[in-house]
Design a protein around this motif. Sequence first.
Motif, mmCIF file in Angstrom:
data_model
loop_
_atom_site.group_PDB
_atom_site.id
_atom_site.type_symbol
_atom_site.label_atom_id
_atom_site.label_comp_id
_atom_site.label_asym_id
_atom_site.label_seq_id
_atom_site.Cartn_x
_atom_site.Cartn_y
_atom_site.Cartn_z
ATOM 1 N N ASP A 297 -35.862 -24.766 -17.096
ATOM 2 C CA ASP A 297 -36.090 -23.443 -17.458
ATOM 3 C C ASP A 297 -35.006 -22.490 -16.889
ATOM 4 N N ARG A 300 -36.286 -19.711 -14.555
ATOM 5 C CA ARG A 300 -36.951 -20.254 -13.315
ATOM 6 C C ARG A 300 -36.360 -21.282 -12.612
ATOM 7 N N GLN A 303 -38.033 -23.530 -10.075
ATOM 8 C CA GLN A 303 -39.111 -24.549 -10.143
ATOM 9 C C GLN A 303 -38.390 -26.053 -10.607
ATOM 10 N N GLN A 336 -46.747 -27.671 -15.626
ATOM 11 C CA GLN A 336 -45.731 -26.961 -15.844
ATOM 12 C C GLN A 336 -45.447 -27.020 -17.363
#
Length: 342
Positions: A297, A300, A303, A336
């Motif tokens: 992502d 993000r 993450q 996730q």
Amino acid sequence: MTGTTDILLDQFTRFGATRVDVDILQSADLLLDLYGEDIRGRAYVTHDPLRGELMLRPDFTVPVVQRHMEISAEPARYCYAGPVFRQQDFDAQRPSEHTQVGYEVFDRGDPELIEAEVFNLLWSNVEHLPLRAVVGDVGLLVAAVDALTTSDARKAALKRHIWRPRRFAELLDRFAAPVTVADAAPGGPTIGLRPASDVADRFEQLQAEASADPIPAAQVAAVKTLLGCETTLSGAGRALDPICDVLPAFVGAMIRFDDRVEAFDDAGIDVDALTFKATYGLTSMEYYDGFVFGMIDPARPDQPPVASGGRYDALTRALGKGDAVPAVGGIIRVDQMEAYGD
């Protein structure tokens, strides 16, 4: 198990995978040596009086490979689901336990077609999310090192640090410069705990290194071109082909790379939309030795990838006592994936 987990497992079994499970507690003696520094440092390790040092499984791939190498039935496809455990020492918001669903293939067939199969299967389940797919190839870096005009000892040192790109680049620069060592043999009193024989052995190593010619500047530049390459998968061949002019032995690796791009294209994967990054994945699992991928992502970056995987032929050799099996696999981090909602 969640509904998402069941859906993924059902899909993987339709592709011919046999569902397997492995113990949550794994013997740590061998497995810790097979993970990268990041995972080794974050594993939950304990000691059992009868079984020795154990750890909560940090992933499924290594124990699944271990199980397959004991059975040695090929070709084989496996799927699995369950929690994995990793300590979080820099982000308290990231969970120490999360669910993985995975798919692993052990097959001596066309390697590029199998890589396309694994990638496509995972990508088809997450491409509706706001993710970017990134691919890399550890094998290209290994091939570039093998093609250098330098000693086997220096090549081995560079390969040991492929998983630490900054250290690798520093070492490459060091080997590109002349090395000088004092002519006199070590002498004087022994200080500390190192015996004189160790000091003498190290001195001989330094002398041998000093006698090695520097790696030619053009070759160093070619490897750095590879390290810095980030483009589309379709455009990577054009970006990397000039390396073959400087490192002729690199041609074989580029042929295999081009075959993979063609296999992906034939499988309906949009190679113009995929990002190729030569250093992708080099700070995670050290058992990958070829094609690697991740679905991340961009919003993000803190993450881990929602899905990731790659080729790990060398891992099967390590666990098969020299009997290697071509192997590719990948996992989806269900927690996730579900965090995005419907």
